[in-house]
Write a protein that holds these residues in place. Structure first.
Motif, PDB file in Angstrom:
ATOM      1  N   CYS A  22      -3.149   3.295   5.224  1.00 13.29           N
ATOM      2  CA  CYS A  22      -2.109   2.942   5.705  1.00 13.29           C
ATOM      3  C   CYS A  22      -0.995   3.840   5.946  1.00 13.29           C
ATOM      4  N   LEU A  23      -0.239   3.886   7.239  1.00 14.07           N
ATOM      5  CA  LEU A  23       1.040   4.716   7.307  1.00 14.07           C
ATOM      6  C   LEU A  23       2.231   4.245   6.393  1.00 14.07           C
ATOM      7  N   TYR A 164       6.230  -2.383  14.906  1.00 20.18           N
ATOM      8  CA  TYR A 164       4.813  -1.694  14.459  1.00 20.18           C
ATOM      9  C   TYR A 164       3.740  -2.486  14.587  1.00 20.18           C
ATOM     10  N   TYR A 172      -1.947  -0.030   9.318  1.00 22.32           N
ATOM     11  CA  TYR A 172      -2.996   1.095   9.574  1.00 22.32           C
ATOM     12  C   TYR A 172      -2.690   1.853  10.704  1.00 22.32           C
ATOM     13  N   PRO A 173      -3.154   3.226  11.119  1.00 22.84           N
ATOM     14  CA  PRO A 173      -2.633   4.082  12.101  1.00 22.84           C
ATOM     15  C   PRO A 173      -3.541   3.511  13.454  1.00 22.84           C
ATOM     16  N   THR A 174      -2.869   2.307  13.967  1.00 24.29           N
ATOM     17  CA  THR A 174      -3.305   2.200  15.381  1.00 24.29           C
ATOM     18  C   THR A 174      -2.313   2.665  16.469  1.00 24.29           C
ATOM     19  N   HIS A 177       0.904   0.851  16.415  1.00 22.73           N
ATOM     20  CA  HIS A 177       1.872   1.273  15.147  1.00 22.73           C
ATOM     21  C   HIS A 177       2.306   2.681  15.477  1.00 22.73           C
ATOM     22  N   ARG A 178       1.667   3.598  15.905  1.00 22.35           N
ATOM     23  CA  ARG A 178       1.989   4.736  16.107  1.00 22.35           C
ATOM     24  C   ARG A 178       3.091   4.890  17.464  1.00 22.35           C
ATOM     25  N   THR A 186      10.862   5.938  12.322  1.00 20.29           N
ATOM     26  CA  THR A 186      10.439   5.334  11.236  1.00 20.29           C
ATOM     27  C   THR A 186      11.318   4.120  10.284  1.00 20.29           C
ATOM     28  N   HIS A 190       7.936   3.447   5.719  1.00 24.27           N
ATOM     29  CA  HIS A 190       6.776   4.344   6.077  1.00 24.27           C
ATOM     30  C   HIS A 190       6.774   5.601   5.103  1.00 24.27           C
ATOM     31  N   LEU A 196       2.254  10.672  10.673  1.00 23.26           N
ATOM     32  CA  LEU A 196       2.553   9.385  11.200  1.00 23.26           C
ATOM     33  C   LEU A 196       2.279   9.435  12.867  1.00 23.26           C
ATOM     34  N   GLU A 203      -7.310   8.894  13.974  1.00 29.19           N
ATOM     35  CA  GLU A 203      -6.847   7.298  13.560  1.00 29.19           C
ATOM     36  C   GLU A 203      -8.021   6.996  12.633  1.00 29.19           C
TER      37      GLU A 203
END
Length: 208
Positions: A22-23, A164, A172-174, A177-178, A186, A190, A196, A203
């Motif tokens: 996860c981020l 987010y 997670y880096p979806t 989210h980004r 942030t 984070h 990030l 991803e």
């Protein structure tokens, strides 16, 4: 059919973690000691189950286990120690919290640092098992506890920081989210040492 234990003559705890990729947010870990003759046909790797099944199993695991424990390493600690060490530290902390002291450990994955019992100062034998949450009941149980408790935590954080999509992506880096990071910056949760705003090619898969 998952196996009950690796070491039949020892009190064995299975360990697993959730949230490593996860981020944002803490990494969670669980340790579980199950009865030697434990049977549960539903129990499996948490990623193979629906959310409803996981939460039902959490109740059963907490009811049936000889001992269980969940613990964390925070995002700030992750930035200080790196994610591998943080994941293993979270598992160590979970083992620390067991009310029954284990005599051996089985760990999901292929990396672990030796664990010394803080009460007896004895270093416990451990075995790492790749995809162990699909092979041993106690590791599967630990994966379910770590996953569900972390999901609860990320849903709570979503109420505080709704930008987010943490209620859906669990940190997670979806893309969503980004995009939230791009638009709102942030949060205090984070992991600042992570990539990030990486490209979509970077991803990681989200565990639904």
């Amino acid at each position: 059919m998952l196996q009950s234990y690796l070491n039949p003559d020892l009190i064995e705890a299975g360990c697993d973690e959730a949230g490593r990729g996860c981020l944002a947010g803490s990494v969670y870990a669980a340790a579980v000691i199950l009865p030697k003759d434990y049977k549960n046909d539903m129990l499996n790797d948490s990623k193979q189950l629906t959310a409803r099944q996981r939460y039902k199993l959490r109740e059963e695991i907490e009811r049936d286990a000889i001992a269980w424990s969940v613990d964390i390493v925070t995002a700030k600690e992750i930035d200080e120690m790196n994610i591998l060490r943080a994941s293993i530290t979270a598992m160590h902390r979970a083992v620390d919290g067991l009310k029954v002291r284990p005599e051996s450990l089985i760990i999901d994955g292929n990396r672990f640092y030796p664990y010394t019992d803080p009460l007896t100062h004895v270093r416990l034998p451990h075995t790492t098992v790749v995809k162990g949450d699909g092979k041993y009941l106690s590791i599967a149980a630990a994966s379910i506890l770590a996953k569900t408790y972390r999901d609860d935590y990320m849903h709570a954080l979503h109420e505080e920081y709704p930008f987010y999509g943490w209620d859906k992506n669990a940190g997670y880096p979806t893309k969503a989210h980004r995009q939230g990071i791009k638009e709102h910056g942030t949060s205090p949760y984070h992991r600042m040492t992570f990539n990030l705003l990486g490209s979509s090619q970077l991803e990681l898969p989200f565990e639904p």
